[in-house]
Design an enzyme around this catalytic site. Structure first.
Site, PDB file in Angstrom:
ATOM      1  N   ILE A  20      52.801 120.436  45.747  1.00 36.84           N
ATOM      2  CA  ILE A  20      52.771 121.446  46.748  1.00 36.84           C
ATOM      3  C   ILE A  20      52.715 120.977  48.346  1.00 36.84           C
ATOM      4  O   ILE A  20      53.582 121.420  49.053  1.00 36.84           O
ATOM      5  CB  ILE A  20      51.470 122.609  46.596  1.00 36.84           C
ATOM      6  CG1 ILE A  20      51.667 123.380  45.322  1.00 36.84           C
ATOM      7  CG2 ILE A  20      51.422 123.407  47.913  1.00 36.84           C
ATOM      8  CD1 ILE A  20      50.454 124.190  44.873  1.00 36.84           C
ATOM      9  N   GLN A  40      46.393 108.800  48.293  1.00 36.83           N
ATOM     10  CA  GLN A  40      44.985 108.814  47.567  1.00 36.83           C
ATOM     11  C   GLN A  40      44.923 107.223  47.090  1.00 36.83           C
ATOM     12  O   GLN A  40      43.584 106.975  47.613  1.00 36.83           O
ATOM     13  CB  GLN A  40      44.807 109.742  46.339  1.00 36.83           C
ATOM     14  CG  GLN A  40      43.400 109.641  46.194  1.00 36.83           C
ATOM     15  CD  GLN A  40      43.299 110.262  44.771  1.00 36.83           C
ATOM     16  OE1 GLN A  40      44.108 110.944  44.297  1.00 36.83           O
ATOM     17  NE2 GLN A  40      42.164 110.289  44.106  1.00 36.83           N
ATOM     18  N   ASP A  64      41.197 108.557  50.886  1.00 41.28           N
ATOM     19  CA  ASP A  64      40.519 109.058  49.730  1.00 41.28           C
ATOM     20  C   ASP A  64      39.630 110.022  50.402  1.00 41.28           C
ATOM     21  O   ASP A  64      38.593 109.299  51.321  1.00 41.28           O
ATOM     22  CB  ASP A  64      39.923 108.078  48.931  1.00 41.28           C
ATOM     23  CG  ASP A  64      39.268 108.691  47.683  1.00 41.28           C
ATOM     24  OD1 ASP A  64      38.879 109.791  47.846  1.00 41.28           O
ATOM     25  OD2 ASP A  64      39.131 108.080  46.437  1.00 41.28           O
ATOM     26  N   TYR A 157      40.088 127.740  34.118  1.00 38.26           N
ATOM     27  CA  TYR A 157      39.962 127.327  35.472  1.00 38.26           C
ATOM     28  C   TYR A 157      38.499 126.801  35.860  1.00 38.26           C
ATOM     29  O   TYR A 157      38.249 126.114  36.544  1.00 38.26           O
ATOM     30  CB  TYR A 157      40.572 128.385  36.397  1.00 38.26           C
ATOM     31  CG  TYR A 157      41.213 127.783  37.757  1.00 38.26           C
ATOM     32  CD1 TYR A 157      42.100 126.661  37.665  1.00 38.26           C
ATOM     33  CD2 TYR A 157      40.618 128.130  38.938  1.00 38.26           C
ATOM     34  CE1 TYR A 157      42.404 125.975  38.884  1.00 38.26           C
ATOM     35  CE2 TYR A 157      40.798 127.781  40.282  1.00 38.26           C
ATOM     36  CZ  TYR A 157      41.985 126.628  40.345  1.00 38.26           C
ATOM     37  OH  TYR A 157      42.308 126.113  41.276  1.00 38.26           O
ATOM     38  N   LYS A 164      37.018 126.623  44.551  1.00 39.64           N
ATOM     39  CA  LYS A 164      37.918 127.313  45.403  1.00 39.64           C
ATOM     40  C   LYS A 164      37.249 128.470  46.093  1.00 39.64           C
ATOM     41  O   LYS A 164      37.683 128.756  47.289  1.00 39.64           O
ATOM     42  CB  LYS A 164      39.135 127.958  44.465  1.00 39.64           C
ATOM     43  CG  LYS A 164      40.030 126.762  44.007  1.00 39.64           C
ATOM     44  CD  LYS A 164      40.651 125.989  45.083  1.00 39.64           C
ATOM     45  CE  LYS A 164      41.846 124.991  44.508  1.00 39.64           C
ATOM     46  NZ  LYS A 164      42.173 124.142  45.578  1.00 39.64           N
ATOM     47  N   ILE A 193      51.869 126.664  39.613  1.00 39.18           N
ATOM     48  CA  ILE A 193      53.092 125.874  39.547  1.00 39.18           C
ATOM     49  C   ILE A 193      52.809 124.409  38.968  1.00 39.18           C
ATOM     50  O   ILE A 193      51.746 123.918  39.026  1.00 39.18           O
ATOM     51  CB  ILE A 193      53.396 125.296  41.052  1.00 39.18           C
ATOM     52  CG1 ILE A 193      53.607 126.571  42.232  1.00 39.18           C
ATOM     53  CG2 ILE A 193      54.683 124.381  41.319  1.00 39.18           C
ATOM     54  CD1 ILE A 193      53.599 126.073  43.409  1.00 39.18           C
ATOM     55  N   THR A 195      52.490 120.957  38.466  1.00 42.08           N
ATOM     56  CA  THR A 195      52.218 119.733  39.215  1.00 42.08           C
ATOM     57  C   THR A 195      51.439 118.969  38.294  1.00 42.08           C
ATOM     58  O   THR A 195      51.011 119.290  37.277  1.00 42.08           O
ATOM     59  CB  THR A 195      51.492 120.071  40.551  1.00 42.08           C
ATOM     60  OG1 THR A 195      50.428 120.748  40.116  1.00 42.08           O
ATOM     61  CG2 THR A 195      52.320 121.094  41.446  1.00 42.08           C
ATOM     62  N   ALA A 197      48.396 117.739  38.996  1.00 40.41           N
ATOM     63  CA  ALA A 197      46.976 118.731  39.343  1.00 40.41           C
ATOM     64  C   ALA A 197      46.904 119.657  38.281  1.00 40.41           C
ATOM     65  O   ALA A 197      45.970 119.967  37.165  1.00 40.41           O
ATOM     66  CB  ALA A 197      46.576 119.035  40.522  1.00 40.41           C
TER      67      ALA A 197
END
Ligand code: 0WD
Length: 256
Positions: A20, A40, A64, A157, A164, A193, A195, A197
């Site tokens: 993203i 990172q 990081d 999740y 979050k 999306i 990705t 992650a």
């Protein structure tokens, strides 16, 4: 003239061309911003340098967010090149993989909870804190990436949803704290999306399919669309918006 012309923007969280953060970098570059990227770890360095080149940038710094020292060094190095900073995109999250599958109560551990909150939420405040001198008095903006799992119990999740929720509250407190110096703070809540992650979340493919079938626009969102929204929030076009969560999810969050 692009709507981000003259803005200097730091973008964290580029890990691949599906990230993203990469959608943000491309959108912001198109809108005329000067871009700096962070990576990172050493494994990602050359890839991120190459991607920065596509945005006309050679300003690529290690970061990081688990280390206060790295945060400090990164801003020190940035200040050697830039006399100020207009916006930061925080596009970073982490939870141990075993946290992201199955029943929440079975999966959650003290260590998993702590790591998810440290890297996915506290790091946003840490960046806000360390960037304060560079951003003060510039009509600056901070933008972070969140997900619907912050406000709904989304299967698998798990602790990332709890982190979050923390990130969204963190965003509001930062907005209240930094508003008087002219810095706005917002979050983009992106739809799912594919990705790197996302690959860590169990049954992610089903999530994408479910969204596509039910969401008002009948398709999943793209990193370009999320990037455009983040670009808007970083720009003076959004000068009256702070402390808000902007959903960029093809409308999925309105469904019952
Ligand atoms: O469906 C999705 N992909 C959604 C992602 C929906 C809604 C929100 N988001 C969020 C994520 O939770 C995250 O906050 O968007 C943000 C960016 O995620 P992404 O673009 O989906 O994922 P990815 O391309 O993997 O970038 C995230 C990167 C990490 O990549 P890995 O592959 O290692 O997970 O965050 C970085 C890392 O490069 N990251 C760190 N950066 C600095 N310090 C750290 C760290 N300690 N940990 C992870």
């Amino acid at each position: 003239m692009g709507f981000l012309e003259g803005k200097k923007i730091l973008i964290t969280g580029v890990a691949s061309n599906r990230s993203i953060a990469w959608g943000c970098a491309e959108a912001m570059h198109r809108a005329g911003a000067e871009i700096a990227l962070t990576y990172q770890n050493e494994k990602l360095k050359s890839r991120v340098e190459e991607m920065a080149g596509k945005c006309g940038s050679d300003l690529v710094l290690p970061l990081d967010v688990g280390s206060d020292q790295e945060i400090e060094s990164m801003f020190k190095a940035l200040a050697e090149r830039w006399d100020g900073l207009d916006a930061i995109v925080h596009s970073i999250a982490f939870a141990p993989r075993e946290q992201l599958e199955g029943d929440y109560v079975d999966a959650v551990t003290r260590e998993g909870f702590s790591a998810a909150h440290d890297i996915s939420s506290y790091s946003f405040a840490a960046l806000a804190k360390a960037s304060r001198p560079l951003m003060a008095g510039r009509n600056g903006a901070l933008v972070t990436m969140t997900y619907l799992g912050a406000v709904r119990a989304v299967p698998n999740y798990n602790v990332m949803g709890v982190a979050k929720a923390s990130l969204e509250a963190n965003m509001r407190y930062l907005a209240a704290s930094l508003g008087p110096q002219g810095t706005r703070v917002n979050a983009v809540s992106a739809g799912p999306i594919r990705t790197l992650a996302a690959a860590g979340i169990s049954d992610f493919r089903d999530m994408l399919k479910k969204v596509e079938e039910r969401t008002p626009l009948r398709r999943n969102v793209t990193i370009e669309e999320v990037g455009n929204a983040a670009a808007f929030l970083c720009s003076d076009l959004a000068s009256g918006i702070t402390g808000d969560v902007l959903y960029v999810d093809t409308g999925y969050h309105i469904l019952g």
